[in-house]
Design a protein around this motif. Sequence first.
Motif, PDB file in Angstrom:
ATOM      1  N   LYS A  63     -49.212  21.618 -30.327  1.00 55.40           N
ATOM      2  CA  LYS A  63     -48.058  22.483 -30.572  1.00 55.40           C
ATOM      3  C   LYS A  63     -46.773  21.878 -30.019  1.00 55.40           C
ATOM      4  O   LYS A  63     -45.685  22.274 -30.415  1.00 55.40           O
ATOM      5  CB  LYS A  63     -48.278  23.872 -29.964  1.00 55.40           C
ATOM      6  N   ILE A  64     -46.889  20.917 -29.099  1.00 56.34           N
ATOM      7  CA  ILE A  64     -45.725  20.249 -28.524  1.00 56.34           C
ATOM      8  C   ILE A  64     -44.890  19.612 -29.642  1.00 56.34           C
ATOM      9  O   ILE A  64     -43.670  19.542 -29.555  1.00 56.34           O
ATOM     10  CB  ILE A  64     -46.167  19.173 -27.501  1.00 56.34           C
ATOM     11  N   PHE A  65     -45.547  19.169 -30.711  1.00 52.76           N
ATOM     12  CA  PHE A  65     -44.827  18.533 -31.820  1.00 52.76           C
ATOM     13  C   PHE A  65     -43.881  19.489 -32.541  1.00 52.76           C
ATOM     14  O   PHE A  65     -42.954  19.057 -33.200  1.00 52.76           O
ATOM     15  CB  PHE A  65     -45.805  17.925 -32.832  1.00 52.76           C
ATOM     16  N   THR A  66     -44.125  20.777 -32.415  1.00 50.57           N
ATOM     17  CA  THR A  66     -43.293  21.745 -33.137  1.00 50.57           C
ATOM     18  C   THR A  66     -42.487  22.659 -32.221  1.00 50.57           C
ATOM     19  O   THR A  66     -41.871  23.606 -32.697  1.00 50.57           O
ATOM     20  CB  THR A  66     -44.171  22.619 -34.064  1.00 50.57           C
ATOM     21  N   THR A  67     -42.482  22.373 -30.930  1.00 48.19           N
ATOM     22  CA  THR A  67     -41.743  23.230 -30.013  1.00 48.19           C
ATOM     23  C   THR A  67     -40.429  22.586 -29.584  1.00 48.19           C
ATOM     24  O   THR A  67     -40.242  21.384 -29.693  1.00 48.19           O
ATOM     25  CB  THR A  67     -42.570  23.540 -28.746  1.00 48.19           C
ATOM     26  N   THR A  68     -39.528  23.431 -29.096  1.00 49.29           N
ATOM     27  CA  THR A  68     -38.266  22.941 -28.559  1.00 49.29           C
ATOM     28  C   THR A  68     -38.372  22.875 -27.045  1.00 49.29           C
ATOM     29  O   THR A  68     -39.274  23.449 -26.458  1.00 49.29           O
ATOM     30  CB  THR A  68     -37.110  23.875 -28.958  1.00 49.29           C
ATOM     31  N   SER A 128     -35.068  15.340 -24.958  1.00 53.02           N
ATOM     32  CA  SER A 128     -34.619  16.219 -26.037  1.00 53.02           C
ATOM     33  C   SER A 128     -34.645  15.455 -27.358  1.00 53.02           C
ATOM     34  O   SER A 128     -33.930  14.481 -27.529  1.00 53.02           O
ATOM     35  CB  SER A 128     -33.198  16.706 -25.754  1.00 53.02           C
ATOM     36  N   SER A 129     -35.489  15.905 -28.268  1.00 57.65           N
ATOM     37  CA  SER A 129     -35.549  15.230 -29.575  1.00 57.65           C
ATOM     38  C   SER A 129     -34.313  15.547 -30.409  1.00 57.65           C
ATOM     39  O   SER A 129     -33.897  14.732 -31.243  1.00 57.65           O
ATOM     40  CB  SER A 129     -36.828  15.605 -30.326  1.00 57.65           C
ATOM     41  N   HIS A 130     -33.707  16.720 -30.183  1.00 57.63           N
ATOM     42  CA  HIS A 130     -32.458  17.032 -30.881  1.00 57.63           C
ATOM     43  C   HIS A 130     -31.370  16.040 -30.473  1.00 57.63           C
ATOM     44  O   HIS A 130     -30.652  15.498 -31.317  1.00 57.63           O
ATOM     45  CB  HIS A 130     -31.989  18.464 -30.559  1.00 57.63           C
ATOM     46  N   SER A 131     -31.259  15.794 -29.178  1.00 52.70           N
ATOM     47  CA  SER A 131     -30.256  14.847 -28.684  1.00 52.70           C
ATOM     48  C   SER A 131     -30.550  13.440 -29.185  1.00 52.70           C
ATOM     49  O   SER A 131     -29.640  12.708 -29.580  1.00 52.70           O
ATOM     50  CB  SER A 131     -30.222  14.845 -27.158  1.00 52.70           C
ATOM     51  N   ALA A 132     -31.811  13.060 -29.155  1.00 50.71           N
ATOM     52  CA  ALA A 132     -32.190  11.733 -29.645  1.00 50.71           C
ATOM     53  C   ALA A 132     -31.827  11.578 -31.116  1.00 50.71           C
ATOM     54  O   ALA A 132     -31.273  10.551 -31.526  1.00 50.71           O
ATOM     55  CB  ALA A 132     -33.685  11.501 -29.433  1.00 50.71           C
ATOM     56  N   GLY A 133     -32.112  12.597 -31.898  1.00 51.12           N
ATOM     57  CA  GLY A 133     -31.830  12.524 -33.337  1.00 51.12           C
ATOM     58  C   GLY A 133     -30.351  12.434 -33.650  1.00 51.12           C
ATOM     59  O   GLY A 133     -29.926  11.575 -34.431  1.00 51.12           O
ATOM     60  N   VAL A 134     -29.548  13.297 -33.032  1.00 53.44           N
ATOM     61  CA  VAL A 134     -28.118  13.286 -33.361  1.00 53.44           C
ATOM     62  C   VAL A 134     -27.414  12.067 -32.790  1.00 53.44           C
ATOM     63  O   VAL A 134     -26.486  11.541 -33.411  1.00 53.44           O
ATOM     64  CB  VAL A 134     -27.400  14.596 -32.935  1.00 53.44           C
ATOM     65  N   GLY A 137     -31.748   8.553 -37.410  1.00 53.80           N
ATOM     66  CA  GLY A 137     -31.728   9.897 -36.837  1.00 53.80           C
ATOM     67  C   GLY A 137     -33.100  10.551 -36.852  1.00 53.80           C
ATOM     68  O   GLY A 137     -33.559  11.090 -35.842  1.00 53.80           O
ATOM     69  N   LEU A 138     -33.766  10.493 -37.988  1.00 58.37           N
ATOM     70  CA  LEU A 138     -35.074  11.142 -38.117  1.00 58.37           C
ATOM     71  C   LEU A 138     -36.142  10.448 -37.282  1.00 58.37           C
ATOM     72  O   LEU A 138     -36.932  11.106 -36.589  1.00 58.37           O
ATOM     73  CB  LEU A 138     -35.504  11.191 -39.584  1.00 58.37           C
ATOM     74  N   PHE A 139     -36.177   9.116 -37.327  1.00 55.40           N
ATOM     75  CA  PHE A 139     -37.196   8.384 -36.574  1.00 55.40           C
ATOM     76  C   PHE A 139     -36.992   8.507 -35.067  1.00 55.40           C
ATOM     77  O   PHE A 139     -37.953   8.582 -34.311  1.00 55.40           O
ATOM     78  CB  PHE A 139     -37.244   6.910 -36.979  1.00 55.40           C
ATOM     79  N   SER A 140     -35.736   8.533 -34.619  1.00 55.33           N
ATOM     80  CA  SER A 140     -35.506   8.682 -33.180  1.00 55.33           C
ATOM     81  C   SER A 140     -35.923  10.080 -32.722  1.00 55.33           C
ATOM     82  O   SER A 140     -36.508  10.241 -31.647  1.00 55.33           O
ATOM     83  CB  SER A 140     -34.056   8.377 -32.801  1.00 55.33           C
ATOM     84  N   ALA A 141     -35.668  11.093 -33.529  1.00 55.14           N
ATOM     85  CA  ALA A 141     -36.099  12.457 -33.173  1.00 55.14           C
ATOM     86  C   ALA A 141     -37.623  12.558 -33.178  1.00 55.14           C
ATOM     87  O   ALA A 141     -38.219  13.141 -32.260  1.00 55.14           O
ATOM     88  CB  ALA A 141     -35.504  13.474 -34.145  1.00 55.14           C
ATOM     89  N   PHE A 142     -38.249  11.973 -34.190  1.00 59.62           N
ATOM     90  CA  PHE A 142     -39.716  12.028 -34.283  1.00 59.62           C
ATOM     91  C   PHE A 142     -40.374  11.296 -33.122  1.00 59.62           C
ATOM     92  O   PHE A 142     -41.298  11.816 -32.486  1.00 59.62           O
ATOM     93  CB  PHE A 142     -40.204  11.456 -35.613  1.00 59.62           C
ATOM     94  N   THR A 143     -39.897  10.083 -32.823  1.00 58.21           N
ATOM     95  CA  THR A 143     -40.516   9.324 -31.732  1.00 58.21           C
ATOM     96  C   THR A 143     -40.238   9.977 -30.374  1.00 58.21           C
ATOM     97  O   THR A 143     -41.071   9.881 -29.473  1.00 58.21           O
ATOM     98  CB  THR A 143     -40.079   7.843 -31.743  1.00 58.21           C
ATOM     99  N   ALA A 144     -39.096  10.641 -30.221  1.00 60.22           N
ATOM    100  CA  ALA A 144     -38.840  11.388 -28.981  1.00 60.22           C
ATOM    101  C   ALA A 144     -39.846  12.525 -28.841  1.00 60.22           C
ATOM    102  O   ALA A 144     -40.322  12.821 -27.738  1.00 60.22           O
ATOM    103  CB  ALA A 144     -37.410  11.933 -28.963  1.00 60.22           C
TER     104      ALA A 144
END
Length: 152
Positions: A41-46, A51-57, A16-23
């Motif tokens: 700043k892209i690393f900390t924006t939504t 979607s890194s949220h979708s990738a993570g979950v 979950g974490l690695f997929s969100a990070f790599t996304a």
Amino acid sequence: MIEKIVNNGYEVLAAGLFSAFTAQVIKFVIFTIRSRKINFKIFTTTGGMPSSHSAGVMGLSTSVGIISGFDSISFAIALGYALVTMYDAAGVRRAAGKTAACLNKMMDDFYKHDVQAIGGKLKELLGHTPLEVIMGAIYGIVFAYIYHFYVL
């Protein structure tokens, strides 16, 4: 050492974490190529593709399915969590971003471009388009499979 993170909760969390990070890294690369400028700043924006949220979950949910079975209660809970998260990203947060854009325009017009007088602009890029959510979900699923069957 590697045996300690295979087929258990550590693998699920890592997927979950690695997929969100790599996304998020992919999002940074896409932004850099499109805009031809670097913005960390892209690393900390939504918002943005994918979607890194979708990738993570979905990475987490898929990993649970691989380990516990796609017919398990654990997978059903993880998938339910993922669906709510993705709905929120494409629905509620996207609507909030559109509202912020409208309010920013109104405040620009009202304060004659001196929005700092009221505390600055609202953040507009909060949610995702359905395509960004779907691409993030597909990325998370693929990542979890590759992580489980080829990396570990």
